[in-house]
Scaffold this motif. Structure first.
Motif, PDB file in Angstrom:
ATOM      1  N   VAL A 190       0.859  -1.178   0.000  1.00  0.00           N
ATOM      2  CA  VAL A 190       0.000   0.000   0.000  1.00  0.00           C
ATOM      3  C   VAL A 190       0.900   1.234   0.000  1.00  0.00           C
ATOM      4  O   VAL A 190       1.844   1.319   0.776  1.00  0.00           O
ATOM      5  CB  VAL A 190      -0.932   0.032   1.236  1.00  0.00           C
ATOM      6  CG1 VAL A 190      -1.771   1.307   1.246  1.00  0.00           C
ATOM      7  CG2 VAL A 190      -1.821  -1.196   1.282  1.00  0.00           C
ATOM      8  N   ILE A 191       0.603   2.170  -0.884  1.00  0.00           N
ATOM      9  CA  ILE A 191       1.297   3.457  -0.937  1.00  0.00           C
ATOM     10  C   ILE A 191       0.304   4.502  -0.446  1.00  0.00           C
ATOM     11  O   ILE A 191      -0.838   4.545  -0.915  1.00  0.00           O
ATOM     12  CB  ILE A 191       1.744   3.794  -2.379  1.00  0.00           C
ATOM     13  CG1 ILE A 191       2.622   2.698  -2.968  1.00  0.00           C
ATOM     14  CG2 ILE A 191       2.411   5.161  -2.426  1.00  0.00           C
ATOM     15  CD1 ILE A 191       3.951   2.506  -2.288  1.00  0.00           C
ATOM     16  N   HIS A 211      -7.113   2.538  -6.048  1.00  0.00           N
ATOM     17  CA  HIS A 211      -6.666   3.888  -5.714  1.00  0.00           C
ATOM     18  C   HIS A 211      -7.804   4.604  -5.004  1.00  0.00           C
ATOM     19  O   HIS A 211      -8.912   4.660  -5.537  1.00  0.00           O
ATOM     20  CB  HIS A 211      -6.314   4.606  -7.025  1.00  0.00           C
ATOM     21  CG  HIS A 211      -5.324   5.686  -6.850  1.00  0.00           C
ATOM     22  ND1 HIS A 211      -4.048   5.591  -7.348  1.00  0.00           N
ATOM     23  CD2 HIS A 211      -5.413   6.877  -6.245  1.00  0.00           C
ATOM     24  CE1 HIS A 211      -3.393   6.707  -7.052  1.00  0.00           C
ATOM     25  NE2 HIS A 211      -4.202   7.498  -6.387  1.00  0.00           N
ATOM     26  N   SER A 212      -7.541   5.142  -3.819  1.00  0.00           N
ATOM     27  CA  SER A 212      -8.616   5.814  -3.086  1.00  0.00           C
ATOM     28  C   SER A 212      -8.174   7.184  -2.581  1.00  0.00           C
ATOM     29  O   SER A 212      -6.993   7.440  -2.368  1.00  0.00           O
ATOM     30  CB  SER A 212      -9.093   4.953  -1.917  1.00  0.00           C
ATOM     31  OG  SER A 212      -8.080   4.801  -0.964  1.00  0.00           O
ATOM     32  N   GLU A 233      -3.114   3.711  -2.441  1.00  0.00           N
ATOM     33  CA  GLU A 233      -3.374   2.676  -3.422  1.00  0.00           C
ATOM     34  C   GLU A 233      -2.882   1.349  -2.873  1.00  0.00           C
ATOM     35  O   GLU A 233      -1.741   1.236  -2.423  1.00  0.00           O
ATOM     36  CB  GLU A 233      -2.689   2.985  -4.753  1.00  0.00           C
ATOM     37  CG  GLU A 233      -3.093   2.031  -5.847  1.00  0.00           C
ATOM     38  CD  GLU A 233      -2.775   2.533  -7.239  1.00  0.00           C
ATOM     39  OE1 GLU A 233      -3.248   1.909  -8.208  1.00  0.00           O
ATOM     40  OE2 GLU A 233      -2.071   3.555  -7.381  1.00  0.00           O
ATOM     41  N   GLU A 234      -3.767   0.377  -2.902  1.00  0.00           N
ATOM     42  CA  GLU A 234      -3.414  -0.991  -2.510  1.00  0.00           C
ATOM     43  C   GLU A 234      -3.236  -1.807  -3.771  1.00  0.00           C
ATOM     44  O   GLU A 234      -4.083  -1.789  -4.663  1.00  0.00           O
ATOM     45  CB  GLU A 234      -4.495  -1.621  -1.643  1.00  0.00           C
ATOM     46  CG  GLU A 234      -4.142  -3.047  -1.243  1.00  0.00           C
ATOM     47  CD  GLU A 234      -5.190  -3.712  -0.384  1.00  0.00           C
ATOM     48  OE1 GLU A 234      -4.879  -4.769   0.186  1.00  0.00           O
ATOM     49  OE2 GLU A 234      -6.317  -3.193  -0.288  1.00  0.00           O
ATOM     50  N   GLU A 240       6.733  -7.627  -6.096  1.00  0.00           N
ATOM     51  CA  GLU A 240       7.964  -7.449  -6.878  1.00  0.00           C
ATOM     52  C   GLU A 240       7.942  -6.181  -7.724  1.00  0.00           C
ATOM     53  O   GLU A 240       8.988  -5.651  -8.088  1.00  0.00           O
ATOM     54  CB  GLU A 240       8.236  -8.666  -7.756  1.00  0.00           C
ATOM     55  CG  GLU A 240       7.227  -8.851  -8.873  1.00  0.00           C
ATOM     56  CD  GLU A 240       7.412 -10.178  -9.612  1.00  0.00           C
ATOM     57  OE1 GLU A 240       7.336 -10.148 -10.845  1.00  0.00           O
ATOM     58  OE2 GLU A 240       7.613 -11.193  -8.958  1.00  0.00           O
ATOM     59  N   THR A 241       6.751  -5.666  -8.026  1.00  0.00           N
ATOM     60  CA  THR A 241       6.639  -4.438  -8.812  1.00  0.00           C
ATOM     61  C   THR A 241       6.690  -3.196  -7.928  1.00  0.00           C
ATOM     62  O   THR A 241       7.377  -2.229  -8.249  1.00  0.00           O
ATOM     63  CB  THR A 241       5.329  -4.436  -9.623  1.00  0.00           C
ATOM     64  OG1 THR A 241       5.326  -5.577 -10.479  1.00  0.00           O
ATOM     65  CG2 THR A 241       5.184  -3.180 -10.449  1.00  0.00           C
ATOM     66  N   VAL A 242       5.973  -3.233  -6.810  1.00  0.00           N
ATOM     67  CA  VAL A 242       5.816  -2.039  -5.976  1.00  0.00           C
ATOM     68  C   VAL A 242       6.988  -1.823  -5.026  1.00  0.00           C
ATOM     69  O   VAL A 242       7.494  -0.704  -4.910  1.00  0.00           O
ATOM     70  CB  VAL A 242       4.489  -2.101  -5.194  1.00  0.00           C
ATOM     71  CG1 VAL A 242       4.369  -0.933  -4.217  1.00  0.00           C
ATOM     72  CG2 VAL A 242       3.313  -2.114  -6.168  1.00  0.00           C
TER      73      VAL A 242
END
Length: 147
Positions: free
Chosen positions: A6-7, A93-94, A110-111, A119-121
């Motif tokens: 989560v960002i 995305h919230s 964004e979760e 591996e991407t985030v």
């Protein structure tokens, strides 16, 4: 789901939630203030299930046109959309607007889910966090100056 990256970025804005919501949901005007997002083919009404299309321009290999589905729309409190490749990499995305000290606490997060989420985030986490913080600053600037 535990373990999903989560960002999140939080920005305090000296405008009411109604004022912030008006700018946040004026998708046709994003190109005037948002650093990387420009919506195309705007629908006339935004409801859960509405499809949104946007051009993302970050200067990286992820640039391109993306489609999102609105999954939550509760004016002037919460907006969420979802997009990606099911089971591979999907982002929800919230945006949450809460009254705070006469203004608004704006939380964008964004979760990410799917087999490629971690591996991407994770390798890009700090860059993504700064990007999301810059979006909040741009929204705040738009509300303060109209630019």
């Amino acid at each position: 789901m535990a373990g999903n990256p989560v960002i999140t970025a939080v920005t305090d804005i000296a405008s009411s939630p109604d004022e912030v919501w008006k700018v946040l949901t004026d998708f046709a005007s994003y190109a005037q203030w948002h650093p990387v997002l420009r919506f195309v083919d705007m629908p006339t009404e935004i409801l859960p299930g509405t499809q949104l299309r946007a051009q993302v321009s970050t200067g990286t290999e992820t640039d391109g046109e993306y489609s999102f589905t609105v999954v939550h729309y509760e004016a002037p409190r919460r907006l969420a959309w979802e997009g990606g490749i099911p089971d591979v990499l999907t982002g929800r995305h919230s945006f949450v607007l809460e009254p705070c000290d006469g203004g608004t606490r704006f939380t964008e997060s964004e979760e990410f889910t799917g087999t490629a989420a971690v591996e991407t985030v994770e390798p890009a986490r700090s860059q993504m966090e700064e990007g999301y913080a810059s979006y909040g600053r741009a929204l705040k600037e738009r509300l303060l100056t109209g630019h």
